[in-house]
Design a protein around this motif. Structure first.
Motif, PDB file in Angstrom:
ATOM      1  N   PRO A  90       0.815  -1.223   0.000  1.00 38.53           N
ATOM      2  CA  PRO A  90       0.000   0.000   0.000  1.00 38.53           C
ATOM      3  C   PRO A  90       0.844   1.267   0.000  1.00 38.53           C
ATOM      4  N   ASP A  91       0.162   2.359  -0.338  1.00 39.41           N
ATOM      5  CA  ASP A  91       0.789   3.685  -0.295  1.00 39.41           C
ATOM      6  C   ASP A  91       0.977   4.079   1.169  1.00 39.41           C
ATOM      7  N   PHE A  92       2.219   4.316   1.570  1.00 42.18           N
ATOM      8  CA  PHE A  92       2.498   4.608   2.979  1.00 42.18           C
ATOM      9  C   PHE A  92       1.827   5.894   3.455  1.00 42.18           C
ATOM     10  N   THR A  93       1.675   6.850   2.565  1.00 42.57           N
ATOM     11  CA  THR A  93       1.143   8.165   2.969  1.00 42.57           C
ATOM     12  C   THR A  93      -0.377   8.223   2.930  1.00 42.57           C
ATOM     13  N   ALA A  94      -1.005   7.171   2.402  1.00 42.30           N
ATOM     14  CA  ALA A  94      -2.470   7.188   2.286  1.00 42.30           C
ATOM     15  C   ALA A  94      -3.122   7.170   3.671  1.00 42.30           C
ATOM     16  N   ASP A  95      -4.072   8.049   3.861  1.00 41.86           N
ATOM     17  CA  ASP A  95      -4.843   8.119   5.115  1.00 41.86           C
ATOM     18  C   ASP A  95      -3.960   8.304   6.344  1.00 41.86           C
ATOM     19  N   LEU A  96      -2.829   8.960   6.179  1.00 41.61           N
ATOM     20  CA  LEU A  96      -1.936   9.202   7.307  1.00 41.61           C
ATOM     21  C   LEU A  96      -2.530  10.310   8.178  1.00 41.61           C
ATOM     22  N   PRO A  97      -2.756  10.063   9.461  1.00 43.20           N
ATOM     23  CA  PRO A  97      -3.344  11.106  10.326  1.00 43.20           C
ATOM     24  C   PRO A  97      -2.406  12.305  10.481  1.00 43.20           C
ATOM     25  N   ASP A  98      -2.997  13.440  10.814  1.00 42.29           N
ATOM     26  CA  ASP A  98      -2.193  14.656  10.970  1.00 42.29           C
ATOM     27  C   ASP A  98      -1.423  14.667  12.285  1.00 42.29           C
ATOM     28  N   SER A  99      -1.969  13.979  13.273  1.00 41.92           N
ATOM     29  CA  SER A  99      -1.315  13.970  14.582  1.00 41.92           C
ATOM     30  C   SER A  99      -1.544  12.629  15.260  1.00 41.92           C
ATOM     31  N   PHE A 100      -0.755  12.375  16.294  1.00 42.81           N
ATOM     32  CA  PHE A 100      -0.893  11.134  17.056  1.00 42.81           C
ATOM     33  C   PHE A 100      -2.030  11.263  18.060  1.00 42.81           C
ATOM     34  N   ASP A 101      -2.745  10.187  18.235  1.00 48.85           N
ATOM     35  CA  ASP A 101      -3.796  10.142  19.252  1.00 48.85           C
ATOM     36  C   ASP A 101      -3.254   9.341  20.436  1.00 48.85           C
ATOM     37  N   PHE A 102      -2.894  10.023  21.499  1.00 47.22           N
ATOM     38  CA  PHE A 102      -2.312   9.367  22.656  1.00 47.22           C
ATOM     39  C   PHE A 102      -3.362   8.931  23.682  1.00 47.22           C
TER      40      PHE A 102
ATOM     41  N   LYS B 278       3.798  12.291  10.159  1.00 49.08           N
ATOM     42  CA  LYS B 278       4.603  12.543   8.957  1.00 49.08           C
ATOM     43  C   LYS B 278       6.093  12.419   9.255  1.00 49.08           C
ATOM     44  N   GLU B 279       6.520  13.002  10.399  1.00 52.18           N
ATOM     45  CA  GLU B 279       7.924  12.903  10.791  1.00 52.18           C
ATOM     46  C   GLU B 279       8.290  11.453  11.112  1.00 52.18           C
ATOM     47  N   ALA B 280       7.376  10.762  11.770  1.00 51.56           N
ATOM     48  CA  ALA B 280       7.624   9.363  12.128  1.00 51.56           C
ATOM     49  C   ALA B 280       7.797   8.507  10.870  1.00 51.56           C
ATOM     50  N   LEU B 281       6.931   8.743   9.886  1.00 54.74           N
ATOM     51  CA  LEU B 281       7.025   7.976   8.643  1.00 54.74           C
ATOM     52  C   LEU B 281       8.363   8.207   7.960  1.00 54.74           C
TER      53      LEU B 281
ATOM     54  N   ARG C 114       1.536   2.025  16.187  1.00 51.38           N
ATOM     55  CA  ARG C 114       2.182   1.411  15.020  1.00 51.38           C
ATOM     56  C   ARG C 114       1.124   1.003  14.000  1.00 51.38           C
ATOM     57  N   ILE C 115       0.719   1.964  13.231  1.00 52.89           N
ATOM     58  CA  ILE C 115      -0.326   1.732  12.225  1.00 52.89           C
ATOM     59  C   ILE C 115       0.281   1.033  11.005  1.00 52.89           C
ATOM     60  N   PRO C 116      -0.544   0.404  10.148  1.00 53.02           N
ATOM     61  CA  PRO C 116      -0.039  -0.350   8.997  1.00 53.02           C
ATOM     62  C   PRO C 116       0.932   0.430   8.113  1.00 53.02           C
ATOM     63  N   GLN C 117       0.673   1.754   7.918  1.00 53.60           N
ATOM     64  CA  GLN C 117       1.579   2.533   7.065  1.00 53.60           C
ATOM     65  C   GLN C 117       3.005   2.514   7.607  1.00 53.60           C
ATOM     66  N   PHE C 118       3.154   2.666   8.912  1.00 51.11           N
ATOM     67  CA  PHE C 118       4.479   2.648   9.524  1.00 51.11           C
ATOM     68  C   PHE C 118       5.113   1.252   9.393  1.00 51.11           C
TER      69      PHE C 118
END
Length: 285
Positions: free
Chosen positions: A4-16, A35-38, A56-60
């Protein structure tokens, strides 16, 4: 395999929310935002470990294993997929150690061994086949260490030796041939050859190649042909004398004395003949 496209549906911020984690810890790794983490994970897959498991979402995870296959160990089991495992072992065969049992198929094994034969160590013996063992040793000769003894054949051991001469250490002694020994010698590691397999022919090639190889030649072979191997080594380096057995030296000294006596005897006969000739000549004057 669909990556998959790593940047697809990437959230703007972390939900802690619900995550017991100090967000300031991410500052040290410059991974303050997804974005920085990716970006960091794309550069070095094992940076995935920095994130708490819930983040650790699938994109990462995809970005991590595509860069470093062994980072599969940091992928949560809940989101790990068969395709992730295939991608990981194709990038680094040693990632096989982190592949769950349910995703371990012959296809995954083949991908892993084609990339790194040493991954054979992570396959249970009852899952190893002749095909998998052959793939492994042809890619990495020393993986012969992990081939079950019942699957080792002269052909497989020779293939392993040609790929990496160090594999002779894992070859059953009865399967070691002169051809293997000479292959090993070309890399000057005769010490890995069992003593019982070092005959005069193999030793001669070895010592001619490098005088230090005399160290691993059995004393019985060193003594052959009047210690010829020892003198060949000595001509290359006087330091070879440390590997010459006393028995060879004694035999050489004995032969020298015998040769000297023969020369002395021949000289005495020659002198006697000359004296007779001189005596006859003087008598005629």
């Amino acid at each position: 395999m669909n990556i998959p496209d790593f940047t697809a549906d990437l959230p703007d911020s972390f939900d802690f929310y619900g995550v017991e984690y100090d967000p300031s810890y991410l500052d040290a790794y410059c991974m303050r935002t997804p974005k920085e983490a990716l970006e960091k994970i794309t550069n070095y897959g094992h940076n995935l470990e920095v994130l708490p498991e819930k983040l650790r979402i699938p994109q990462f995870c995809w970005a991590a294993i595509k860069k470093n296959g062994t980072s599969l160990e940091h992928v949560p089991f809940a989101i790990m997929t068969y395709d992730m495992c295939k991608c990981a072992v194709q990038q680094d065969g040693l990632a096989l150690r982190s592949v769950p049992t349910k995703f371990r198929t012959d296809e995954v094994y083949r991908f892993a061994l084609q990339q790194n034969g040493f991954a054979l160590q992570f396959i249970d013996d009852d899952k190893k086949t002749e095909e998998l063992c052959s793939i492994a040793v042809n890619q990495c000769g020393v993986s012969l260490e992990f081939v079950p003894i019942g699957m080792k054949t002269p052909k497989l051991c020779l293939a392993a030796c040609k790929q990496d001469v160090r594999s002779i250490k894992y070859t059953p002694e009865e399967m070691i041939t002169d051809e293997m020994c000479l292959i090993v010698n070309r890399c000057s590691i005769i010490e890995d050859i069992p003593q019982s397999k070092i005959n005069y022919h193999v030793a001669l090639v070895c010592v001619n190649s490098y005088w230090y190889n005399l160290k691993w030649v059995p004393d019985s072979v060193k003594a052959m042909n009047n210690g010829e191997l020892c003198w060949i080594a000595l001509k290359k380096s006087l330091r070879a004398n440390q590997f010459i057995p006393r028995s060879v030296v004694d035999a050489f000294n004995k032969k020298q004395k015998q040769d000297f006596r023969q020369i002395e005897s021949s000289l005495n006969i020659l002198i006697s003949d000359i004296m007779d000739i001189v005596s006859d000549y003087c008598a005629k004057i």
